[in-house]
Scaffold this motif. Structure first.
Motif, PDB file in Angstrom:
ATOM      1  N   VAL A  78      35.913  20.648  45.895  1.00 26.16           N
ATOM      2  CA  VAL A  78      35.208  19.697  45.052  1.00 26.16           C
ATOM      3  C   VAL A  78      35.950  18.930  44.135  1.00 26.16           C
ATOM      4  N   VAL A  79      37.018  19.800  43.667  1.00 26.67           N
ATOM      5  CA  VAL A  79      38.040  19.268  42.830  1.00 26.67           C
ATOM      6  C   VAL A  79      38.936  17.947  43.589  1.00 26.67           C
ATOM      7  N   ARG A  80      39.226  18.367  44.621  1.00 26.19           N
ATOM      8  CA  ARG A  80      40.076  17.452  45.428  1.00 26.19           C
ATOM      9  C   ARG A  80      39.254  16.033  46.001  1.00 26.19           C
ATOM     10  N   SER A  81      37.920  16.477  46.136  1.00 30.70           N
ATOM     11  CA  SER A  81      37.207  15.387  46.478  1.00 30.70           C
ATOM     12  C   SER A  81      36.933  14.149  45.426  1.00 30.70           C
ATOM     13  N   TYR A  82      36.744  14.826  44.126  1.00 32.02           N
ATOM     14  CA  TYR A  82      36.557  14.006  43.084  1.00 32.02           C
ATOM     15  C   TYR A  82      37.914  13.283  42.604  1.00 32.02           C
ATOM     16  N   MET A  83      38.996  13.605  42.964  1.00 32.10           N
ATOM     17  CA  MET A  83      40.332  13.277  42.592  1.00 32.10           C
ATOM     18  C   MET A  83      40.493  11.770  43.777  1.00 32.10           C
ATOM     19  N   ALA A  84      40.151  12.372  45.074  1.00 31.79           N
ATOM     20  CA  ALA A  84      40.328  11.424  46.088  1.00 31.79           C
ATOM     21  C   ALA A  84      39.329  10.342  46.015  1.00 31.79           C
ATOM     22  N   ALA A  85      38.026  10.386  45.521  1.00 32.99           N
ATOM     23  CA  ALA A  85      37.033   9.527  45.418  1.00 32.99           C
ATOM     24  C   ALA A  85      37.586   8.191  44.380  1.00 32.99           C
ATOM     25  N   ARG A  86      38.626   8.646  43.415  1.00 31.65           N
ATOM     26  CA  ARG A  86      38.943   8.134  42.289  1.00 31.65           C
ATOM     27  C   ARG A  86      40.381   7.420  42.662  1.00 31.65           C
ATOM     28  N   ALA A  87      40.988   7.849  43.589  1.00 27.58           N
ATOM     29  CA  ALA A  87      42.418   7.552  43.847  1.00 27.58           C
ATOM     30  C   ALA A  87      42.533   6.120  43.901  1.00 27.58           C
ATOM     31  N   SER A 140      45.225  16.615  48.492  1.00 28.21           N
ATOM     32  CA  SER A 140      45.076  17.609  49.509  1.00 28.21           C
ATOM     33  C   SER A 140      46.368  18.357  49.326  1.00 28.21           C
ATOM     34  N   ALA A 141      47.523  17.679  48.947  1.00 27.10           N
ATOM     35  CA  ALA A 141      49.051  18.291  48.951  1.00 27.10           C
ATOM     36  C   ALA A 141      49.015  19.354  47.728  1.00 27.10           C
ATOM     37  N   ILE A 142      48.181  19.196  46.812  1.00 24.78           N
ATOM     38  CA  ILE A 142      48.458  19.875  45.444  1.00 24.78           C
ATOM     39  C   ILE A 142      47.827  21.366  45.825  1.00 24.78           C
ATOM     40  N   PRO A 143      48.753  22.327  45.333  1.00 21.55           N
ATOM     41  CA  PRO A 143      48.440  23.786  45.425  1.00 21.55           C
ATOM     42  C   PRO A 143      47.100  24.231  44.722  1.00 21.55           C
ATOM     43  N   ASP A 144      46.505  25.184  44.913  1.00 18.61           N
ATOM     44  CA  ASP A 144      45.028  25.323  44.364  1.00 18.61           C
ATOM     45  C   ASP A 144      45.582  25.511  42.911  1.00 18.61           C
ATOM     46  N   ASP A 145      46.553  26.563  42.595  1.00 20.78           N
ATOM     47  CA  ASP A 145      47.082  26.941  41.111  1.00 20.78           C
ATOM     48  C   ASP A 145      47.516  25.670  40.210  1.00 20.78           C
ATOM     49  N   LEU A 196      45.856  22.839  40.382  1.00 22.59           N
ATOM     50  CA  LEU A 196      44.889  21.637  40.315  1.00 22.59           C
ATOM     51  C   LEU A 196      44.367  22.043  38.835  1.00 22.59           C
ATOM     52  N   ARG A 197      43.850  20.625  38.445  1.00 28.46           N
ATOM     53  CA  ARG A 197      43.256  20.589  37.093  1.00 28.46           C
ATOM     54  C   ARG A 197      41.819  20.193  37.258  1.00 28.46           C
ATOM     55  N   TYR A 198      40.716  20.915  36.822  1.00 30.52           N
ATOM     56  CA  TYR A 198      39.424  20.565  36.627  1.00 30.52           C
ATOM     57  C   TYR A 198      39.059  19.186  35.885  1.00 30.52           C
ATOM     58  N   PRO A 199      38.758  18.324  36.286  1.00 31.90           N
ATOM     59  CA  PRO A 199      38.296  16.970  35.500  1.00 31.90           C
ATOM     60  C   PRO A 199      37.616  17.363  34.287  1.00 31.90           C
ATOM     61  N   TRP A 242      35.887  27.342  33.798  1.00 27.73           N
ATOM     62  CA  TRP A 242      36.183  28.382  32.895  1.00 27.73           C
ATOM     63  C   TRP A 242      35.743  29.816  33.482  1.00 27.73           C
ATOM     64  N   LEU A 243      34.730  30.005  34.124  1.00 24.87           N
ATOM     65  CA  LEU A 243      34.063  31.114  34.487  1.00 24.87           C
ATOM     66  C   LEU A 243      34.533  31.478  35.775  1.00 24.87           C
ATOM     67  N   PHE A 244      34.730  30.617  36.570  1.00 26.34           N
ATOM     68  CA  PHE A 244      35.482  31.093  37.892  1.00 26.34           C
ATOM     69  C   PHE A 244      37.036  31.477  37.758  1.00 26.34           C
ATOM     70  N   LYS A 245      37.809  30.801  36.530  1.00 26.28           N
ATOM     71  CA  LYS A 245      39.247  31.113  36.294  1.00 26.28           C
ATOM     72  C   LYS A 245      39.159  32.589  35.748  1.00 26.28           C
ATOM     73  N   ASP A 246      38.297  32.744  34.961  1.00 25.43           N
ATOM     74  CA  ASP A 246      38.289  33.947  34.049  1.00 25.43           C
ATOM     75  C   ASP A 246      37.853  35.048  35.070  1.00 25.43           C
ATOM     76  N   LEU A 247      37.088  35.040  36.066  1.00 25.41           N
ATOM     77  CA  LEU A 247      36.878  35.860  37.002  1.00 25.41           C
ATOM     78  C   LEU A 247      38.189  36.233  37.979  1.00 25.41           C
ATOM     79  N   ARG A 248      38.888  35.100  38.214  1.00 26.55           N
ATOM     80  CA  ARG A 248      40.031  35.385  39.065  1.00 26.55           C
ATOM     81  C   ARG A 248      41.307  35.771  38.462  1.00 26.55           C
ATOM     82  N   ARG A 249      41.228  36.134  37.336  1.00 29.17           N
ATOM     83  CA  ARG A 249      42.347  36.486  36.326  1.00 29.17           C
ATOM     84  C   ARG A 249      42.255  38.128  36.532  1.00 29.17           C
ATOM     85  N   ARG A 250      43.421  38.623  36.662  1.00 31.14           N
ATOM     86  CA  ARG A 250      43.704  39.803  37.005  1.00 31.14           C
ATOM     87  C   ARG A 250      44.483  40.483  35.798  1.00 31.14           C
ATOM     88  N   GLY A 251      44.541  42.026  35.643  1.00 32.03           N
ATOM     89  CA  GLY A 251      45.105  42.451  34.594  1.00 32.03           C
ATOM     90  C   GLY A 251      43.947  42.985  33.599  1.00 32.03           C
TER      91      GLY A 251
END
Length: 500
Positions: A119-128, A137-142, A144-147, A156-165
């Motif tokens: 969804v982030v990539r589609s948002y960026m592509a629509a405004r490129a 599409s060439a930017i690695p997932d890690d 990417l910046r959320y608009p 924020w919730l997605f990144k928080d659950l992905r955080r390990r440790g």
């Protein structure tokens, strides 16, 4: 004076010579007072002479010592019981009365990338720019910046659950869905809603018919539900133990009836019906603030403006009050009220205005809530809320009467009422509002480690017992009634049920 090693001379020596008691004898130990009957101690106290102990007192003391020796002797039958009792008492003192509850176990679905990073990539592509639509599409997932916009809680919730440790959260992510109490669906529903700009870019306008079709939020919602309905844990309880975030008032609108059993993370009920959403099962989220937080201390001298507002003057539904407020306030000398749209320059002007005003106006928009309220709070600008049906986040820990002023819409639109009310509030009272805002400001700053993300998970975890209750109840029910009512509805209670 006494001679060392000798007793003092007495006119009539007693037949029994004992050393005199100390001038101020210490009180008897608590254990002695506990073990000896009170009458015996009282008798001993009355028999105690001022200078010389009597034979009766000596006899009583000897009996007491013998009794203590028997009780405290390791061979006594009650010694082990007494020791264990003392040990238990010591343990009770050293152990806290109650330990913190175990975190609720939550499983985050590993959705296909099209529902998250896609969804982030589609948002960026629509405004490129022209010719650069495929660069995202060439930017690695890690990387990417959320608009950055007001609905970024889903990121924020997605990144928080992905955080390990190590974690200090009311929920704990588990990797095995069989261990989970709740299931989080990390679809970026608010961003998906606005992927395609309202006005197509020049690159999209000049694209040929052979170009890739435009992104469709409705199709993406449908695809998400098709994917979920194939999952055994969704089918098991019809999604009742699942959590969706749909912070934009229109997010997931196409499928909301099919997920209404689930916990919805929303900002208000402006576009949702009572059978779709409820304070009982859902969680109210704060919008992410768009302007910079105020870094100074409390004070009124640096805030010359009485009241500030900057936003769209013309709104629909409950937001129509904005136009009336503009008419009432725009000619007041110490009030700044401006029409403005979302832009970088507008955010800079809003930052200066909120940081230099005592009060910030928060009228209803198209829905009862808006991000402007949270912009005001992080600016230490006391919110003046003119929105009769607003719902607010985290009211179990925040008393908004301490940090905001609520004005009924019917009174706020009366000429002179709002400004005269605010001018009547003393500087000392404004400082009290600001101090209270500072205490809770971190609840509205998503970048704070102990901010809204942690509190959202706390709210979500509090729903788990009710969900468990309803799931267990469903397991035992054999047959539903045919009258169209369902006592397990956690959204509302009908009048018909109350009369039964």
């Amino acid at each position: 004076m006494w001679e060392r090693g000798r007793l003092p001379r007495k006119p009539r020596p007693s037949p029994i010579l004992v050393p005199p008691p100390p001038a101020s004898p210490p009180p008897p130990p608590r254990l002695l007072a506990f073990l000896l009957p009170r009458s015996l101690l009282a008798l001993a106290a009355r028999a105690m002479p001022s200078r010389r102990p009597s034979p009766l007192l000596l006899l009583l003391l000897a009996l007491a010592l013998a009794f203590l020796f028997l009780v405290l002797s390791p061979s006594a039958p009650s010694a082990s019981h007494l020791s264990s009792s003392l040990a238990s008492a010591a343990a009770a003192v050293s152990t806290p009365a109650s330990s913190p509850p175990a975190p609720v176990k939550i499983y985050m679905y590993d959705l296909p990338a099209k529902f998250t990073y896609g969804v982030v990539r589609s948002y960026m592509a629509a405004r490129a720019r022209a010719g650069a639509a495929g660069a995202a599409s060439a930017i690695p997932d890690d990387e990417l910046r959320y608009p950055g916009h007001q609905h970024s809680a889903e990121w924020w919730l997605f990144k928080d659950l992905r955080r390990r440790g190590p974690r200090d959260r009311p929920v704990a992510r588990v990797d095995d869905p069989a261990d989970a109490d709740l299931f989080y669906v990390p679809f970026f529903s608010s961003l998906s809603l606005v992927v395609n700009p309202i006005r197509p870019s020049a690159a999209a306008a000049n694209a040929s018919d052979a170009a890739e079709p435009a992104y469709s939020d409705e199709s993406t919602q449908e695809e998400l539900l098709v994917w979920l309905e194939r999952q055994p844990y969704w089918r098991r309880h019809q999604g009742r133990d699942h959590v969706f975030i749909c912070q934009d008032p229109n997010a997931l609108y196409r499928v909301v009836d099919r997920i209404s059993n689930a916990v919805l993370l929303i900002s208000d009920f402006g576009r949702l019906r009572s059978e779709q959403a409820s304070l009982v099962k859902d969680v109210i989220l704060p919008y992410a603030h768009r302007i910079n937080s105020f870094q100074g201390d409390v004070g009124v001298e640096s805030r010359p403006s009485l009241l500030f507002f900057m936003g769209n003057r013309y709104r629909k539904e409950g937001g129509k009050v904005r136009d009336t407020l503009f008419q009432v306030l725009e000619n007041e000398a110490d009030v700044i009220i401006k029409h403005g749209s979302q832009s970088r320059e507008s955010r800079r002007m809003a930052t200066r205005g909120m940081h230099s005003s005592k009060f910030c106006l928060h009228p209803a928009g198209d829905t009862p809530s808006a991000c402007r309220l949270f912009d005001a709070l992080v600016s230490l600008c006391v919110p003046v809320i003119v929105s009769d049906y607003i719902e607010l986040p985290f009211e179990d820990v925040i008393d908004y009467r301490n940090i905001s002023i609520f004005v009924e819409t019917s009174k706020a639109i009366q000429p002179g009422f709002l400004t005269s009310t605010l001018r009547g509030i003393s500087s000392q009272r404004i400082l009290e509002y600001q101090r209270e805002i500072k205490k809770v400001k971190h609840y509205f700053e998503y970048e704070d480690p102990n901010g809204p993300v942690n509190q959202i998970w706390h709210q979500v975890s509090s729903k788990a017992p009710l969900i468990k209750l309803l799931i267990n109840r469903d397991k035992r029910l054999v047959e539903r009634g045919t009258n169209g009512t369902d006592c397990s509805c956690i959204c509302s209670t009908t009048k018909e049920l109350l009369r039964k």
